[in-house]
Design a protein around this motif. Structure first.
Motif, short mmCIF file in Angstrom:
data_model
loop_
_atom_site.label_atom_id
_atom_site.label_comp_id
_atom_site.label_asym_id
_atom_site.label_seq_id
_atom_site.Cartn_x
_atom_site.Cartn_y
_atom_site.Cartn_z
N ASP A 201 -13.24 -17.22 16.20
CA ASP A 201 -13.96 -18.38 15.89
C ASP A 201 -14.55 -17.96 14.58
OD1 ASP A 201 -13.68 -19.84 18.27
OD2 ASP A 201 -15.27 -19.13 19.21
N TYR A 202 -14.78 -17.00 14.23
CA TYR A 202 -15.53 -16.45 12.95
C TYR A 202 -14.40 -15.26 12.23
CZ TYR A 202 -19.44 -18.53 15.06
OH TYR A 202 -20.30 -19.46 15.46
N ILE A 203 -13.42 -14.62 12.75
CA ILE A 203 -12.86 -13.56 12.15
C ILE A 203 -11.25 -13.87 12.18
CG2 ILE A 203 -12.32 -11.11 12.04
CD1 ILE A 203 -15.30 -10.64 12.30
N THR A 204 -10.59 -13.50 11.43
CA THR A 204 -9.20 -13.42 11.34
C THR A 204 -8.47 -12.28 11.01
OG1 THR A 204 -9.09 -15.79 10.93
CG2 THR A 204 -7.02 -14.72 10.68
N ALA A 205 -7.75 -11.55 11.89
CA ALA A 205 -7.10 -10.15 11.58
C ALA A 205 -5.65 -10.44 11.11
CB ALA A 205 -7.09 -9.26 12.86
N LYS A 206 -5.25 -9.88 9.80
CA LYS A 206 -4.21 -10.19 9.20
C LYS A 206 -3.52 -8.88 8.57
CE LYS A 206 -6.48 -14.17 6.86
NZ LYS A 206 -6.93 -14.80 5.57
N THR A 207 -1.95 -9.15 8.45
CA THR A 207 -1.30 -8.10 7.90
C THR A 207 -0.58 -8.62 6.92
OG1 THR A 207 0.39 -8.22 9.41
CG2 THR A 207 -1.10 -6.65 9.99
N ARG A 208 -0.42 -7.69 5.67
CA ARG A 208 0.56 -8.05 4.78
C ARG A 208 1.13 -6.77 4.23
NH1 ARG A 208 0.19 -12.16 0.51
NH2 ARG A 208 -1.67 -12.74 1.22
N GLY A 209 2.50 -6.77 4.73
CA GLY A 209 3.28 -5.71 4.69
C GLY A 209 2.58 -4.39 5.33
N ARG A 210 2.23 -3.40 4.75
CA ARG A 210 1.53 -2.29 5.51
C ARG A 210 -0.05 -2.54 5.58
NH1 ARG A 210 3.46 2.37 1.44
NH2 ARG A 210 2.68 1.19 -0.27
N TRP A 211 -0.73 -3.30 4.81
CA TRP A 211 -1.92 -3.51 4.97
C TRP A 211 -2.48 -4.31 6.08
CZ3 TRP A 211 -5.45 -1.99 1.32
CH2 TRP A 211 -5.02 -1.44 0.12
N GLU A 212 -3.59 -3.81 6.55
CA GLU A 212 -4.02 -4.65 7.82
C GLU A 212 -5.89 -4.91 7.22
OE1 GLU A 212 -4.31 -1.48 10.90
OE2 GLU A 212 -2.13 -2.13 11.60
#
Length: 184
Positions: A21-32
């Motif tokens: 509801d408030y946070i989204t976990a993302k990746t971009r290549g090897r970045w988390e």
């Protein structure tokens, strides 16, 4: 000028791994990293009364302890507030958390608290000409203690709170800056 093309993964596609509801976990290549959901932003308030600053203390589940902080709140997180102005939100949050109303709110700028891990930004707002209008303490879902601390005694106050087991928000470095630089 730094060229982003020299940073690995700068152009990798962003993938949403988990969304709450408030946070989204993302990746971009090897970045988390994590960010706020639904374009929610934050306002952090620097409330000043003469040589004093108003701080709040509340339990923070991720830390597992109370934390000393500047008053702050989310902008656009509740129904009816999606398009709320940053200064209006800061004034509302200041009153809810501390019981003080600001006669003057001044936007200082947009900042990022941990840019290698969190994409969230916050607007820093200086609040002056404060008038106490209530006890503060937050909303029904919050349990906030309000502290009026002299800026000259801030380091000692934070040392005492650390000894009690409290965490200290990184944004308080703003008020300790000159003491740290001078080695005091």
């Amino acid at each position: 000028m730094i060229d982003p093309r020299n940073t690995p993964d700068h152009d990798a596609p962003e993938t949403i791994e988990w969304k709450g509801d408030y946070i989204t976990a993302k990746t971009r290549g090897r970045w988390e990293y994590v960010g706020r959901a639904r374009n929610i932003r934050a306002a952090v308030i620097l409330p000043l009364i003469g040589d004093d600053v108003i701080l709040v203390e509340q339990y923070r589940v991720p830390l597992g302890c109370n934390c000393i902080e500047l008053p702050a709140g989310l902008i656009g997180d509740e129904e009816g507030y999606a398009d709320e102005d940053d200064l209006a939100a800061a004034g509302r949050e200041l009153e809810e958390e501390t019981g003080f109303r600001a006669g003057r709110l001044e936007e200082i700028g947009r900042f990022y608290s941990s840019p290698g891990m969190v994409s969230e930004s916050f607007t820093l707002v200086r609040a002056t000409e404060l008038e106490e209008i209530g006890p503060g303490g937050g909303t029904d879902s919050e349990d906030i203690a309000v502290h009026r601390v002299s800026r000259a005694g801030l380091k000692d106050f934070l040392d005492r709170k650390r000894a009690e087991g409290c965490g200290v928000d990184v944004r308080l470095l703003l008020l300790l800056g000159q003491d740290i630089i001078a080695g005091e």
